[in-house]
Design an enzyme around this catalytic site. Sequence first.
Site, PDB file in Angstrom:
ATOM      1  N   SER A  65       0.803  -1.227   0.000  1.00 39.77           N
ATOM      2  CA  SER A  65       0.000   0.000   0.000  1.00 39.77           C
ATOM      3  C   SER A  65       0.838   1.281   0.000  1.00 39.77           C
ATOM      4  CB  SER A  65      -0.925  -0.066   1.215  1.00 39.77           C
ATOM      5  OG  SER A  65      -1.784   1.017   1.248  1.00 39.77           O
ATOM      6  N   ASP A 282      -1.794   1.455  -3.592  1.00 40.27           N
ATOM      7  CA  ASP A 282      -2.498   0.325  -4.208  1.00 40.27           C
ATOM      8  C   ASP A 282      -3.939   0.702  -4.546  1.00 40.27           C
ATOM      9  OD1 ASP A 282      -3.258   0.407  -1.543  1.00 40.27           O
ATOM     10  OD2 ASP A 282      -3.506  -1.765  -1.389  1.00 40.27           O
ATOM     11  N   GLU A 329     -12.820   5.550   7.280  1.00 37.10           N
ATOM     12  CA  GLU A 329     -11.797   5.816   8.278  1.00 37.10           C
ATOM     13  C   GLU A 329     -11.169   7.168   7.967  1.00 37.10           C
ATOM     14  OE1 GLU A 329      -9.629   2.024   9.969  1.00 37.10           O
ATOM     15  OE2 GLU A 329      -9.091   2.331   7.895  1.00 37.10           O
ATOM     16  N   ALA A 330     -10.631   7.792   9.022  1.00 33.89           N
ATOM     17  CA  ALA A 330     -10.013   9.106   8.835  1.00 33.89           C
ATOM     18  C   ALA A 330      -8.884   9.058   7.806  1.00 33.89           C
ATOM     19  CB  ALA A 330      -9.482   9.617  10.164  1.00 33.89           C
ATOM     20  N   ASN A 331      -8.263   7.894   7.616  1.00 33.29           N
ATOM     21  CA  ASN A 331      -7.149   7.813   6.670  1.00 33.29           C
ATOM     22  C   ASN A 331      -7.586   7.532   5.233  1.00 33.29           C
ATOM     23  OD1 ASN A 331      -7.787   5.118   6.694  1.00 33.29           O
ATOM     24  ND2 ASN A 331      -6.033   4.499   7.919  1.00 33.29           N
ATOM     25  N   ARG A 460      -4.498   4.474  21.460  1.00 36.50           N
ATOM     26  CA  ARG A 460      -4.667   3.045  21.149  1.00 36.50           C
ATOM     27  C   ARG A 460      -3.350   2.485  20.645  1.00 36.50           C
ATOM     28  NH1 ARG A 460      -4.695   2.027  15.691  1.00 36.50           N
ATOM     29  NH2 ARG A 460      -4.916   3.882  14.410  1.00 36.50           N
ATOM     30  N   GLY A 463      -1.966  -1.081  15.066  1.00 34.84           N
ATOM     31  CA  GLY A 463      -2.046  -2.453  14.575  1.00 34.84           C
ATOM     32  C   GLY A 463      -0.934  -2.776  13.594  1.00 34.84           C
ATOM     33  N   THR A 464      -0.156  -1.769  13.210  1.00 32.90           N
ATOM     34  CA  THR A 464       0.837  -1.985  12.162  1.00 32.90           C
ATOM     35  C   THR A 464       2.269  -1.602  12.548  1.00 32.90           C
ATOM     36  OG1 THR A 464       0.489   0.209  11.251  1.00 32.90           O
ATOM     37  CG2 THR A 464      -0.889  -1.537  10.362  1.00 32.90           C
ATOM     38  N   ARG A 469      -0.698   5.204  19.383  1.00 29.66           N
ATOM     39  CA  ARG A 469      -1.171   6.384  18.664  1.00 29.66           C
ATOM     40  C   ARG A 469      -1.983   7.277  19.592  1.00 29.66           C
ATOM     41  NH1 ARG A 469       0.912   5.710  13.830  1.00 29.66           N
ATOM     42  NH2 ARG A 469       0.595   3.741  12.752  1.00 29.66           N
TER      43      ARG A 469
HETATM   44  C1  16G Z   1      -4.348  -0.928   8.147  1.00 27.63           C
HETATM   45  C2  16G Z   1      -5.824  -1.071   7.891  1.00 27.63           C
HETATM   46  C3  16G Z   1      -6.564   0.223   8.102  1.00 27.63           C
HETATM   47  C4  16G Z   1      -6.192   0.875   9.409  1.00 27.63           C
HETATM   48  C5  16G Z   1      -4.695   0.949   9.600  1.00 27.63           C
HETATM   49  C6  16G Z   1      -4.387   1.416  10.991  1.00 27.63           C
HETATM   50  C7  16G Z   1      -6.881  -2.443   6.171  1.00 27.63           C
HETATM   51  C8  16G Z   1      -7.017  -2.708   4.706  1.00 27.63           C
HETATM   52  N1  16G Z   1      -6.051  -1.468   6.513  1.00 27.63           N
HETATM   53  O1  16G Z   1      -3.739  -0.155   7.163  1.00 27.63           O
HETATM   54  O2  16G Z   1      -7.937  -0.038   8.053  1.00 27.63           O
HETATM   55  O3  16G Z   1      -6.723   2.160   9.466  1.00 27.63           O
HETATM   56  O4  16G Z   1      -4.130  -0.334   9.415  1.00 27.63           O
HETATM   57  O5  16G Z   1      -3.023   1.310  11.235  1.00 27.63           O
HETATM   58  O6  16G Z   1      -7.486  -3.097   7.010  1.00 27.63           O
HETATM   59  P1  16G Z   1      -2.465   1.694  12.659  1.00 27.63           P
HETATM   60  O7  16G Z   1      -3.160   0.800  13.671  1.00 27.63           O
HETATM   61  O8  16G Z   1      -0.999   1.502  12.608  1.00 27.63           O
HETATM   62  O9  16G Z   1      -2.836   3.130  12.884  1.00 27.63           O
HETATM   63 ZN    ZN Z   2      -3.811   1.041   0.399  1.00 31.50          ZN
END
Ligand code: 16G
Ligand code: ZN
Length: 492
Positions: A65, A282, A329-331, A460, A463-464, A469
């Site tokens: 992405s 993407d 979502e805000a993003n 929170r 998730g990535t 955050r």
């Molecule tokens: C991922 C998720 C998105 C979410 C983001 C938050 C999908 C396709 N994408 O990119 O929905 O907003 O993670 O990331 O599910 P964060 O928890 O690091 O802020």
């Molecule tokens: Zn994307």
Amino acid sequence: EQQRSILLHSASRFPPPLGVKLSYGTAGFRADSSLLESTLFRVGILAALRSVHTRSVTGLMITASHNQASDNGVKVADPSGGMLSQQWEPFADALANAGDPNALLQLIDDFAKKEKIPLEGASEGEVLLGRDTRPSGVFLAEAAKQGITSIMGVSATEMGVMTTPQLHWMVRSRNNGVEASEQNYYDQLSTSFRCLMEYIPQGNRNNNVNDKLIVDGADGVGGEKLENLKKLLSYLSIDVRNRGDGVLNEGVGADFVQKEKVVPRGFGSADVGFRCASLDGDADRLTAYANGASTYYLKQLGLEVVFTPTGVKYLHEKASEYDIGIYFEANGHGTILFSESFLCWLEGRNNELTSTSKCSEQQKAALRLLAVSKLINQAVGDSLSGLLLVEAILKHMGWSMLKWNELYQDLPSRQRKVKVIDRTAVITANAETVVVRPVGIQEAINAETAKYPQGRCFIRPSGTEDVIRVYAEAISQEAADSLANSVAMLVD
Ligand code: 16G
Ligand code: ZN
């Protein structure tokens, strides 16, 4: 026996990298592309098993992405076209992290027994395989293909370079028994767009909304696909920039524009006054469009607004409970879902129409909604289809950019991330609006927030990334910054 030896043999060609632990996370596996070959092989196996288990077509998309070009990632599309069922995520984690080929085989064996998945070529399956424009996608797709075809009876159909939503759309269409080529996708979008434009109320037909739109393709797959689509569009002229000559996601794209709050590379003062939009790498999201102020505005209109935890999979699931469920979502992720029964009802109105000559306002509204359900991607958020829907709505309402922007005032906000040793120490509830652990921290956040008029603040675990955050809103930018800072200090 034959199945076992095929798996053992192919697995030995894709040893996992040492000392790397991967997690399926909110949106599949993601890492530096050099680490992902064995993961792709294994996710190929997963997508194949999912196909056999559901007796349907599944999908495998290779993309990272908005991340930098040297990263890559993979996610699986379920038969509905949506995200992989959450019940299979622990298996995805276990697969990706299994050690030697024997351990991998054992894991697959146990899982297949538990889920009653017939192996040994007793059934058939098919996985659609797509990738974005990252160069590493080529060898990673090869690894995925080896994984898919190491499950007997399952074939891999290579779709080549695709946007993420195109691949999801194709999986969904295939399972609904409709034709699902790339051309079918463009035809569906352009036909429904034309239909919406032709049903614009008389008074707004010749309004002053400019027909030109400028799009930043993030130097990714979206730009080149939009070039294909735009040839079929009437009523709209699109100037696509950042089509792939520059470095993917570098100074361009929806994520960059949202986070840095600046215009992307290739845009300048000559573009002032035109409508512009940014896609991400993407093409599954558009430049940001949500904030606390939009929630308030929507509630005032009398719409029901619901929160879920962060992540498309949660939003999508919730939205599917309604006749028309809009999620965002805000993003910039989001789409609109129509229930089967509501679509049937609309079809009914449509059929009445063809048998009588005069078209009532109600029938026109039904036709428009039907067109919207075909324009907007029902599988997953899609920047190309979202873009066209926004254009149709602006034209329909006769709104200029200015007018659109004035619907409500965004509250100033600030996002911060705080590096922590263990992000799992933070546990939230009520769709991540309240922190329940560590004990006492929510009270401290409340006390800080109370100092600011119209203040709101949430924390929170990401998730990535390995961070917490912090999001703050308040009546002025200074106040939002200051609230975010003091809460970030609480977390640190
Ligand atoms: C991922 C998720 C998105 C979410 C983001 C938050 C999908 C396709 N994408 O990119 O929905 O907003 O993670 O990331 O599910 P964060 O928890 O690091 O802020
Ligand atoms: Zn994307």
